[in-house]
Every structure is written in structure tokens, then in C-alpha cells.
Design a protein around this motif. Structure first.
Motif, PDB file in Angstrom:
ATOM      1  N   LYS A 100      40.610  26.211  15.235  1.00 28.65           N
ATOM      2  CA  LYS A 100      41.350  26.416  13.866  1.00 28.65           C
ATOM      3  C   LYS A 100      41.889  25.109  13.273  1.00 28.65           C
ATOM      4  O   LYS A 100      42.996  24.697  13.970  1.00 28.65           O
ATOM      5  N   CYS A 112      46.863  27.628  21.345  1.00 33.50           N
ATOM      6  CA  CYS A 112      47.128  28.717  20.371  1.00 33.50           C
ATOM      7  C   CYS A 112      46.840  29.922  20.947  1.00 33.50           C
ATOM      8  O   CYS A 112      47.357  30.863  20.536  1.00 33.50           O
ATOM      9  N   SER A 156      41.560  22.130  23.507  1.00 32.60           N
ATOM     10  CA  SER A 156      41.269  22.667  22.236  1.00 32.60           C
ATOM     11  C   SER A 156      41.799  24.011  21.950  1.00 32.60           C
ATOM     12  O   SER A 156      41.767  24.342  20.761  1.00 32.60           O
ATOM     13  N   CYS A 157      42.109  24.944  22.943  1.00 29.97           N
ATOM     14  CA  CYS A 157      42.048  26.417  22.651  1.00 29.97           C
ATOM     15  C   CYS A 157      43.281  26.938  23.025  1.00 29.97           C
ATOM     16  O   CYS A 157      43.908  27.794  22.302  1.00 29.97           O
ATOM     17  N   SER A 164      47.231  33.479  19.171  1.00 33.78           N
ATOM     18  CA  SER A 164      46.946  33.573  17.993  1.00 33.78           C
ATOM     19  C   SER A 164      45.911  34.571  17.592  1.00 33.78           C
ATOM     20  O   SER A 164      44.847  34.733  18.570  1.00 33.78           O
ATOM     21  N   GLY A 165      45.886  35.381  16.490  1.00 32.78           N
ATOM     22  CA  GLY A 165      44.863  36.313  16.484  1.00 32.78           C
ATOM     23  C   GLY A 165      44.849  37.244  17.438  1.00 32.78           C
ATOM     24  O   GLY A 165      43.969  38.083  17.329  1.00 32.78           O
ATOM     25  N   MET A 200      36.335  27.701  15.272  1.00 32.06           N
ATOM     26  CA  MET A 200      37.506  27.247  16.382  1.00 32.06           C
ATOM     27  C   MET A 200      36.970  25.955  16.605  1.00 32.06           C
ATOM     28  O   MET A 200      35.703  25.600  16.630  1.00 32.06           O
ATOM     29  N   GLY A 252      29.789  34.934  10.570  1.00 33.51           N
ATOM     30  CA  GLY A 252      30.710  36.197  10.971  1.00 33.51           C
ATOM     31  C   GLY A 252      31.597  35.679  11.912  1.00 33.51           C
ATOM     32  O   GLY A 252      32.431  36.836  12.356  1.00 33.51           O
ATOM     33  N   TYR A 253      31.878  34.656  12.326  1.00 32.99           N
ATOM     34  CA  TYR A 253      33.045  34.380  13.388  1.00 32.99           C
ATOM     35  C   TYR A 253      33.851  33.260  12.371  1.00 32.99           C
ATOM     36  O   TYR A 253      33.321  32.529  11.757  1.00 32.99           O
ATOM     37  N   SER A 254      35.311  33.338  12.728  1.00 34.85           N
ATOM     38  CA  SER A 254      35.998  32.277  12.314  1.00 34.85           C
ATOM     39  C   SER A 254      35.726  30.920  13.147  1.00 34.85           C
ATOM     40  O   SER A 254      35.827  30.887  14.323  1.00 34.85           O
ATOM     41  N   LEU A 313      33.975  21.100  18.160  1.00 33.94           N
ATOM     42  CA  LEU A 313      33.940  20.671  19.595  1.00 33.94           C
ATOM     43  C   LEU A 313      32.541  19.808  19.405  1.00 33.94           C
ATOM     44  O   LEU A 313      31.593  19.878  18.559  1.00 33.94           O
ATOM     45  N   MET A 356      36.160  36.900  26.654  1.00 33.44           N
ATOM     46  CA  MET A 356      35.802  36.201  25.209  1.00 33.44           C
ATOM     47  C   MET A 356      34.488  35.826  25.103  1.00 33.44           C
ATOM     48  O   MET A 356      33.643  35.944  24.335  1.00 33.44           O
ATOM     49  N   MET A 379      43.521  33.605  26.055  1.00 35.02           N
ATOM     50  CA  MET A 379      42.407  32.841  26.695  1.00 35.02           C
ATOM     51  C   MET A 379      43.564  32.223  27.679  1.00 35.02           C
ATOM     52  O   MET A 379      44.761  32.494  27.792  1.00 35.02           O
ATOM     53  N   LYS A 428      32.337  36.118  21.443  1.00 39.90           N
ATOM     54  CA  LYS A 428      33.112  35.333  20.413  1.00 39.90           C
ATOM     55  C   LYS A 428      33.358  34.166  20.742  1.00 39.90           C
ATOM     56  O   LYS A 428      33.627  33.156  19.670  1.00 39.90           O
TER      57      LYS A 428
END
Ligand code: HEC
Length: 127
Positions: free
Chosen positions: A103, A61, A57-58, A68-69, A101, A97-99, A108, A82, A73, A87
Motif C-alpha cells: 500500500k 504493516c 515490503s509487507c 493493517s486491514g 500492495m 478485485g484486490y487492493s 514489487l 494468505m 503476515m 490474496k
């Protein structure tokens, strides 16, 4: 010519149907996330339980030279950093307050989130 166009059209329709079917599966299994995690999460191993979730899943990117960003990871050190910053859990649990994910993807499942939370709460071992 017309015939060829028809074939193309049929192929396109078939492809889009397959795509829909696939999306549907993602909804069923991925975003089944609204369901509480009823399985016991058990012993959490970073390598055997956490990495496979993050890889799927992560990492696509967030690993490599240009994550990304600028959020790296994909190694124990990076994943732990992380997690320590808050985060990792903030983004996967869609906390304020968090984007959120991953994205653009389904959240999940609650069991995946519970697995990662257990790893974090257990001290983020490299096990
Ligand atoms: C499709 C690509 C993509 C995937 C998959 C993805 N991310 Fe991201 N992520 C991004 C982008 C782009 C940003 C920077 C823009 C933003 O913050 O929304 C970002 C930002 C972040 C941030 C910083 C956000 C913040 O609020 O500080 C974290 C942490 C993060 N991602 C973690 C994850 C985790 C954990 C996963 C897997 C569950 C994941 N990402 C999956 C693209 C992705």
C-alpha cells in the motif's frame, strides 16, 4: 536571527534533495517492475527468498498484534494462509478485485513477484 533562519533553510533544502534522490532510487529499482523478469528465478526457498521480500515490503504493516486491514503476515502459517486464499498473489500482482500492495509503495519487481508465484505454485513449502 536571519542567519540562523538561512541555515535552517539550507538544511531543509538539502534534506529535501536527499529525499528526492532516494525516491528516485526507489523508482529505478523498485518500480523497475515494468521490466520483465529476465533472471532465472531458480530454486525458491521460503526462508531465503520469500521472507526477505515480504519482510521488506509487507511485514512492517501486516505483522504484530494489530496488522493493517486485519491481514496477518510474518509467520509461515500466516503467509501460507494468505497465499492459499489467493490474496497474496492478487494484491502483489495488482489483480482486479484486490487492493494493490504494498500500500502506498512501488509495486514489487517482476522478479520478486515471479519468486513468490513460484513458491505458491510449488505448494508453499516451509523450506
Ligand atoms: C504501508 C502499510 C502497508 C504495507 C507496506 C502493505 N500493506 Fe497490505 N494493507 C494495508 C492496509 C491499510 C490494508 C487494508 C486496506 C486495504 O485493503 O487497502 C491492507 C490490506 C491488505 C490485504 C487485503 C486486501 C484485499 O484485497 O483483500 C492483503 C492481502 C495485503 N494487504 C497484503 C499485503 C502484502 C502481500 C504486502 C507486501 C507486498 C502488503 N500488504 C504491504 C497496509 C499495508
Amino acid at each position: 536571527m536571519k542567519n540562523r533562519f538561512n541555515h535552517f533553510f539550507i538544511a531543509a533544502v538539502l534534506l529535501s534533495l536527499t529525499a528526492c534522490y532516494y525516491d528516485h532510487e526507489e523508482i529505478l529499482y523498485g518500480a523497475g517492475s515494468n521490466q520483465p523478469c529476465t533472471d532465472s528465478v531458480g530454486t525458491v526457498s521460503y526462508a531465503q527468498k520469500v521472507v526477505p521480500i515480504l519482510r521488506t515490503s509487507c511485514y512492517g504493516c501486516h505483522s504484530g498484534s494489530f496488522p493493517s486491514g486485519n491481514q496477518l503476515m510474518g509467520t509461515y502459517a500466516a503467509d501460507k494462509a494468505m497465499a492459499q486464499s489467493g490474496k497474496l498473489y492478487g494484491t502483489i500482482s495488482h489483480a482486479g478485485g484486490y487492493s494493490p500492495m504494498p500500500k502506498g509503495g512501488a509495486k514489487l519487481s517482476n522478479c520478486q513477484i515471479a519468486t513468490i508465484k513460484k513458491w505458491i505454485d510449488g505448494g508453499m513449502l516451509n523450506n
